[in-house]
Design a protein around this motif. Structure first.
Motif, short mmCIF file in Angstrom:
data_model
loop_
_atom_site.label_atom_id
_atom_site.label_comp_id
_atom_site.label_asym_id
_atom_site.label_seq_id
_atom_site.Cartn_x
_atom_site.Cartn_y
_atom_site.Cartn_z
N GLY A 65 60.27 97.55 -15.27
CA GLY A 65 61.06 97.78 -16.47
C GLY A 65 62.49 98.21 -16.20
O GLY A 65 63.06 97.91 -15.15
N GLU A 66 63.04 98.94 -17.18
CA GLU A 66 64.41 99.43 -17.12
C GLU A 66 64.44 100.90 -17.47
O GLU A 66 63.79 101.32 -18.43
CB GLU A 66 65.30 98.69 -18.13
CG GLU A 66 65.49 97.24 -17.89
CD GLU A 66 66.41 96.60 -18.91
OE1 GLU A 66 66.74 97.25 -19.94
OE2 GLU A 66 66.79 95.45 -18.70
N VAL A 67 65.24 101.65 -16.74
CA VAL A 67 65.42 103.07 -17.02
C VAL A 67 66.92 103.34 -17.05
O VAL A 67 67.65 102.96 -16.13
CB VAL A 67 64.75 103.96 -15.96
CG1 VAL A 67 65.03 105.43 -16.22
CG2 VAL A 67 63.25 103.70 -15.91
N THR A 68 67.38 103.98 -18.11
CA THR A 68 68.78 104.38 -18.21
C THR A 68 68.90 105.80 -17.70
O THR A 68 68.19 106.70 -18.15
CB THR A 68 69.28 104.30 -19.66
OG1 THR A 68 69.09 102.96 -20.14
CG2 THR A 68 70.74 104.68 -19.77
N VAL A 69 69.80 106.00 -16.73
CA VAL A 69 70.08 107.31 -16.18
C VAL A 69 71.42 107.75 -16.75
O VAL A 69 72.42 107.04 -16.60
CB VAL A 69 70.12 107.29 -14.64
CG1 VAL A 69 70.38 108.69 -14.09
CG2 VAL A 69 68.82 106.71 -14.08
N VAL A 70 71.42 108.91 -17.39
CA VAL A 70 72.62 109.43 -18.02
C VAL A 70 73.07 110.67 -17.25
O VAL A 70 72.29 111.61 -17.08
CB VAL A 70 72.36 109.80 -19.50
CG1 VAL A 70 73.64 110.29 -20.16
CG2 VAL A 70 71.76 108.63 -20.26
N THR A 71 74.31 110.65 -16.77
CA THR A 71 74.89 111.81 -16.10
C THR A 71 76.21 112.15 -16.80
O THR A 71 76.62 111.45 -17.74
CB THR A 71 75.17 111.53 -14.61
OG1 THR A 71 76.20 110.56 -14.50
CG2 THR A 71 73.91 111.07 -13.87
#
Length: 127
Positions: A65-71
């Motif tokens: 799948g896809e994972v959005t990483v927010v920093t």
């Protein structure tokens, strides 16, 4: 050798993780490990974490799948086999904004321990 079958991996329940299932593959309650532990998190569509930082680095590898990483620097979408490293103290949030399940591998060192008496000198001399 310590073997953990995925079907028998112990679940754990980290704070501020929503619509996610987390299991440990090695370390902690999954068995002995000296320096790091491994876990797998399954993020349902809409699954996410709040923004948080840890004292040690984290490494993520997307398995499905896809994972959005927010920093603090912005957002990055990781897809199958993409990976990232988060530095100690770097805040991050994860989210699955897709309609499909996402699976992510986490590798994280144990927090360092202060050396015991006599170990400090040995550590210095081996560098």
């Amino acid at each position: 050798m310590n073997v953990t079958r995925f079907s028998e991996a112990p679940a754990y329940y980290p704070a501020n993780h929503f619509q996610m299932g987390c299991v440990r593959l090695q370390g902690h309650e999954a068995g002995p490990a000296d320096t790091l532990w491994l876990g797998v998190s399954t993020l349902e569509p809409g699954g996410h974490t709040t923004s948080d930082a840890s004292a040690v680095e984290k490494h993520y590898v997307v398995l499905e799948g896809e994972v959005t990483v927010v920093t603090d620097d912005g957002e990055t979408v990781l897809r199958k086999h993409d990976s990232c490293r988060l530095a100690p103290g770097e805040a991050r949030a994860l989210k699955n904004a897709s309609a499909a399940i996402a699976v992510i591998l986490l590798a994280m060192p144990y927090p360092s321990k202060a050396p015991k008496a006599g170990e400090a000198q040995a550590a210095v001399s081996t560098r």
